[in-house]
Design a protein around this motif. Structure first.
Motif, short mmCIF file in Angstrom:
data_model
loop_
_atom_site.label_atom_id
_atom_site.label_comp_id
_atom_site.label_asym_id
_atom_site.label_seq_id
_atom_site.Cartn_x
_atom_site.Cartn_y
_atom_site.Cartn_z
N ARG A 54 0.92 -1.50 -0.24
CA ARG A 54 0.27 -0.06 -0.32
C ARG A 54 0.78 0.99 0.18
NH1 ARG A 54 -2.96 -4.22 1.58
NH2 ARG A 54 -5.93 -3.92 1.71
N VAL A 55 2.14 1.26 -0.30
CA VAL A 55 2.75 2.47 -0.15
C VAL A 55 3.38 2.25 -1.73
CG1 VAL A 55 5.45 3.16 0.84
CG2 VAL A 55 4.19 1.76 2.12
N ARG A 56 3.27 3.72 -2.04
CA ARG A 56 3.39 4.21 -3.46
C ARG A 56 4.85 4.01 -3.31
NH1 ARG A 56 0.65 2.90 -6.84
NH2 ARG A 56 0.79 4.75 -8.09
N PRO A 57 5.46 4.10 -4.18
CA PRO A 57 6.52 4.35 -4.98
C PRO A 57 7.26 6.14 -4.57
CG PRO A 57 5.80 3.48 -6.42
CD PRO A 57 5.24 3.48 -5.76
N GLU A 58 8.46 6.18 -4.41
CA GLU A 58 9.29 7.33 -3.49
C GLU A 58 9.25 8.07 -4.42
OE1 GLU A 58 13.86 8.94 -1.11
OE2 GLU A 58 12.25 6.95 -0.96
N ASP A 101 -5.80 1.07 -0.52
CA ASP A 101 -5.42 -0.07 -1.26
C ASP A 101 -4.52 -0.01 -2.18
OD1 ASP A 101 -5.81 2.26 -3.04
OD2 ASP A 101 -7.55 1.57 -4.08
N GLY A 102 -3.68 0.23 -2.10
CA GLY A 102 -1.83 0.70 -2.92
C GLY A 102 -2.11 1.16 -3.84
N THR A 103 -3.13 2.55 -4.61
CA THR A 103 -2.96 2.67 -5.78
C THR A 103 -3.11 3.74 -5.47
OG1 THR A 103 -5.71 3.05 -5.52
CG2 THR A 103 -4.94 0.87 -7.13
N ALA A 104 -3.00 4.35 -7.04
CA ALA A 104 -2.98 6.17 -6.94
C ALA A 104 -3.98 6.94 -6.46
CB ALA A 104 -2.01 6.99 -8.61
N GLY A 105 -4.50 6.12 -7.35
CA GLY A 105 -5.93 6.78 -6.99
C GLY A 105 -6.88 6.34 -6.31
N GLY A 106 -6.11 5.27 -4.91
CA GLY A 106 -7.57 5.18 -3.66
C GLY A 106 -6.92 6.49 -2.32
N THR A 107 -7.58 6.52 -0.88
CA THR A 107 -7.72 7.01 -0.49
C THR A 107 -6.44 7.02 0.43
OG1 THR A 107 -10.23 6.63 -0.37
CG2 THR A 107 -9.03 8.50 2.35
N LEU A 108 -5.76 8.49 0.68
CA LEU A 108 -4.47 8.73 1.24
C LEU A 108 -4.37 8.46 2.53
CD1 LEU A 108 -1.39 10.10 0.67
CD2 LEU A 108 -2.50 11.82 1.22
#
Length: 404
Positions: free
Chosen positions: A96-100, A110-117
């Motif tokens: 669920r951690v987006r790339p740095e 959910d680990g996606t760019a559009g997921g809830t931060l």
């Protein structure tokens, strides 16, 4: 994961050469001086172990000089959150951690760019800790307990629970946090750590009757003052914890080791093209054993194990600006020797697991100008062969602590 206490808040990053002693050889690293002199390590958690469903079931925390901690309850709450899932070491959290990007990592439901931060982490060099410059959903992350440094009085809250519920669903699992205290904690220190475990269960609405999680806690006293000529202590010996066992199972035999002592004598060192440090030397290992082997006439037979052979350590010597740890990996090519039992003496070979890495960590303590004490440990996965037979894998890793 590790935690620092801000001793003062000075962060100018002058560079110096620091000499660190490992076993019998010294090596030099260039690191920011105030990263290690202005920050005092309070605790470090490792040995993160998930089950088949990738739910955390086990971890270990080393509390450094717990009697001198200005808010041990704060440190314990921070570390138990790491232990039960707040770390990229667990796949369900890491997914669920987006790339740095721009020295930040974003955690979404959910680990996606559009997921809830849910939160914004700092760079990978800062391990799994919050970026204190950011506000998420109206919450100032500087006021949260999962920042990298200690702020006295901070406690866990719903902001910390949300990402762990995303990753592990703790709210519905009645997590049962069972704490094993290694000897050396004072009564008040045990109370602070126990209360932290209870606070974590309360945070997730648990009645303690569901998913079992084992948390081993180890006190590490304040390191004595040591000049470089007096270091390392105890001849570079790593020891297992008194309560730990190392078990190997194969259809033809089983063996359980206790009271394990491991000595690594470094004979040479070199730097890899990637800048890591390769240490080469000889290792020896002794242990008490209980062995069963029908073909050898052994049934729960007591014995003493004595092994030796070549060993290597690769130190990933790249600490970040707020990082007082260096990760490493131990490679035991083949330790050979004997198992001495009342039924006779048998040949034994121990080798590192071919599929699981034996990782370790080194933590630095400043004890004076250009003088350092070092705390080290490894989690070792191995395979054991008895009398030339097949190799039996260990059922788990064995913790070996420096001077424990």
């Amino acid at each position: 994961m590790s935690r620092q206490s801000l001793v003062p808040s000075i962060r100018n990053l002058g560079r110096t050469s620091i000499r660190i002693w490992v076993a019998a050889v010294a090596f030099t690293l260039l690191v920011p001086v105030t990263a290690l002199t202005a920050w005092a390590q309070t605790a470090s958690t490792g040995g993160f172990t998930p089950d088949g469903a990738n739910l955390p079931i086990r971890a270990r925390t080393r509390f450094f000089n717990p009697g001198g901690n200005a808010d041990l309850r704060n440190t314990a709450e921070h570390e138990v959150l790491h232990a039960i899932g707040y770390t990229v070491e667990y796949p369900n959290f890491s997914a669920r951690v987006r790339p740095e990007a721009a020295n930040q990592r974003r955690f979404t439901d959910d680990g996606t760019a559009g997921g809830t931060l849910r939160m914004i982490l700092g760079p990978a060099a800062n391990q799994t800790h919050l970026d204190t410059r950011e506000t998420v959903g109206g919450t100032n992350q500087a006021n949260q307990i999962m920042r990298a440094d200690q702020v006295v009085g901070q406690r866990m809250n719903a902001f910390d629970a949300t990402p762990l519920n995303d990753a592990f669903g703790w709210n519905g699992r009645n997590i049962d946090i069972r704490i094993t205290f290694q000897p050396g904690f004072a009564a008040g220190e045990r109370t602070d750590i126990s209360n932290a475990g209870a606070a974590a269960q309360t945070l997730f609405g648990s009645n303690g009757t569901g998913h079992r999680f084992d948390w081993t806690v180890v006190p590490v006293p304040a390191p004595p003052r040591r000049g470089v000529r007096q270091f390392p202590p105890a001849g570079g010996v790593f020891r297992s914890l008194p309560s730990d066992t190392w078990t190997f199972n194969d259809p033809s035999f089983s063996a359980t080791l206790t009271d394990v002592s491991f000595y690594f004598q470094v004979s040479s060192s070199s730097t890899t093209p990637g800048g890591d440090l390769q240490l080469v030397g000889q290792a020896s290992l002794t242990a008490q054993a209980i062995v069963t082997s029908p073909s050898l006439g052994l049934s729960q037979a007591p014995g003493t194990l004595k092994l030796s052979g070549p060993a290597q350590e690769l130190a990933f010597a790249k600490p970040g600006p707020l990082e007082a740890d260096i990760r490493s990996e131990l490679n035991l090519a083949s330790l050979k020797g004997s198992l001495i039992t009342p039924k006779g003496t048998f040949a034994v070979t121990l080798q590192e697991s071919p599929s699981l890495s034996s990782v370790g960590q080194t933590t630095y303590f400043s004890v004076g100008t250009n003088l350092w004490a070092v705390d080290r440990y490894f989690d070792v996965f191995g395979e054991l062969s008895l009398n030339g037979g097949p190799f039996a894998p260990s059922t788990g890793s064995l913790y070996l602590g420096y001077g424990d």
